[in-house]
Design an enzyme around this catalytic site. Structure first.
Site, short mmCIF file in Angstrom:
data_model
loop_
_atom_site.label_atom_id
_atom_site.label_comp_id
_atom_site.label_asym_id
_atom_site.label_seq_id
_atom_site.Cartn_x
_atom_site.Cartn_y
_atom_site.Cartn_z
N SER A 62 0.79 -1.24 0.00
CA SER A 62 0.00 0.00 0.00
C SER A 62 0.82 1.28 0.00
O SER A 62 0.24 2.37 -0.03
CB SER A 62 -0.96 0.00 1.18
OG SER A 62 -2.05 -0.86 0.92
N LYS A 65 -0.14 3.80 -2.61
CA LYS A 65 -1.15 4.86 -2.51
C LYS A 65 -0.55 6.27 -2.48
O LYS A 65 -1.27 7.25 -2.71
CB LYS A 65 -2.03 4.62 -1.29
CG LYS A 65 -2.89 3.36 -1.40
CD LYS A 65 -3.81 3.21 -0.18
CE LYS A 65 -4.71 2.00 -0.30
NZ LYS A 65 -4.02 0.72 -0.05
N SER A 119 -5.36 3.48 4.79
CA SER A 119 -5.08 2.55 3.68
C SER A 119 -6.33 1.86 3.18
O SER A 119 -6.32 0.67 2.88
CB SER A 119 -4.04 1.52 4.12
OG SER A 119 -3.21 1.18 3.05
N LYS A 226 3.18 6.61 5.12
CA LYS A 226 2.43 5.54 4.45
C LYS A 226 2.98 4.19 4.86
O LYS A 226 4.19 3.96 4.79
CB LYS A 226 2.48 5.66 2.92
CG LYS A 226 1.48 4.72 2.25
CD LYS A 226 0.04 5.16 2.49
CE LYS A 226 -0.96 4.03 2.36
NZ LYS A 226 -1.01 3.13 3.51
#
Length: 305
Positions: A62, A65, A119, A226
């Site tokens: 993820s 993203k 997420s 992140k």
């Protein structure tokens, strides 16, 4: 007794690491890290301060993203526009559980917020569906942006990170974070601690929490965050920090255990401040604590965060 304790800690490291395909290594000129791949750089610097397998292309889960956010923001679409969560037109690459109801709507900005901070995979997918030209055009723009940024070891096939075919090197992700830093929305959204999303059509609310515990600690000065997780990617953590008056990018990929990337982030800061590279004992404690840990996050997905 002291000799026995040292021997026991060394045995713990070698006993646990091979079972997971990881081994804590101590770079001669850098910190001891549990993460297999890493890169550290200052935003205003030209070179990496530290790298460990920094140019190896690996699954990034993820962390994807961050590029999704960059493409959304640079598309120029209104963050205030209400957009609909549609049923998937293609199957998700992995388990993509969500609490969001198909047919409901959320403003684009808040959709991006929960994609970054918590997420939320369905949010990232939906943002791509509403891109000019549609989903395929969105993925194409992700790869075009990667080429523009000089991310030579990077490829994207989906906007969520659920696919193991989304791959990048740690050094490439430094370039992505530097580019993301030009958009204050990414800083705000990715470091939001808690957020209640208010949907319409039907009207309901859902609470979301940040998947990175370090954003809750003022002493860390996290400006961009992140996390990422797939079994093939390990635990991933990418951050932009305020450190000793400068902005520091830290990229940690393929680490073992939920807290291992955070432990590595601490070892990097200590190494930069004092020159200390950490210890085998610290790594052994990380492995021993994490080896039987069950994955549990505030993230709304099961397979990736």
């Amino acid at each position: 007794m002291l000799r026995f304790a040292v021997v026991l800690l060394v045995v713990l490291v070698h006993a646990v690491a091979p079972a997971h395909g990881h081994q804590e290594t101590k770079d001669e000129d850098g910190p001891s890290l549990a993460s297999v791949n890493a890169a550290v750089a200052y935003v205003d610097g030209d070179d990496l301060v530290y790298g460990k397998n920094a140019d190896r292309a690996v699954p990034i889960a993820s962390v994807t993203k961050l590029m999704t956010a960059l493409v959304v923001l640079e598309s120029g679409q209104s963050l205030n526009e209400w957009i609909e969560f549609k049923e998937r037109h293609i199957p998700a690459p992995a388990n993509a559980y969500t609490r969001i109801r198909i047919g409901s709507e959320l403003q684009r900005g808040n959709m991006l917020r929960i994609a970054l901070m918590s997420s939320e995979n369905f949010a990232a997918y939906t943002l791509a569906r509403h891109h000019p030209g549609g989903y395929d055009a969105f993925v194409a723009d992700m790869n075009a942006k990667a080429r523009e940024l000089g991310m030579e070891n990077t490829v994207f096939v989906d906007p969520t990170g659920l696919s193991v075919d989304n791959r990048a090197s740690a050094s490439d992700l430094v370039k992505l974070v530097v580019a993301a830093n030009k958009h204050p929305e990414i800083s705000e959204y990715s470091t939001t601690r808690y957020f209640t999303a208010r949907f319409r059509g039907p009207r309901y609310r859902l609470p979301f929490g940040n998947t990175n515990a370090l954003v809750h600690r003022e002493s860390w000065g996290v400006d961009i965050s992140k996390t990422g997780y797939l079994s093939e990617a390990g635990r991933c953590l990418v951050m932009l920090l305020e450190f000793e008056g400068k902005q520091l990018v830290t990229v940690l990929l393929d680490s073992l255990g939920t807290r291992s990337p955070m432990g590595d982030a601490g070892r990097i800061r200590r190494w930069l401040s004092t020159g200390s590279s950490g210890s085998v004992a610290a790594a052994a404690r990380d492995y021993a604590r994490q080896k039987n840990e069950t994955y549990s996050e505030t993230d709304s997905s099961v397979s990736a965060n």
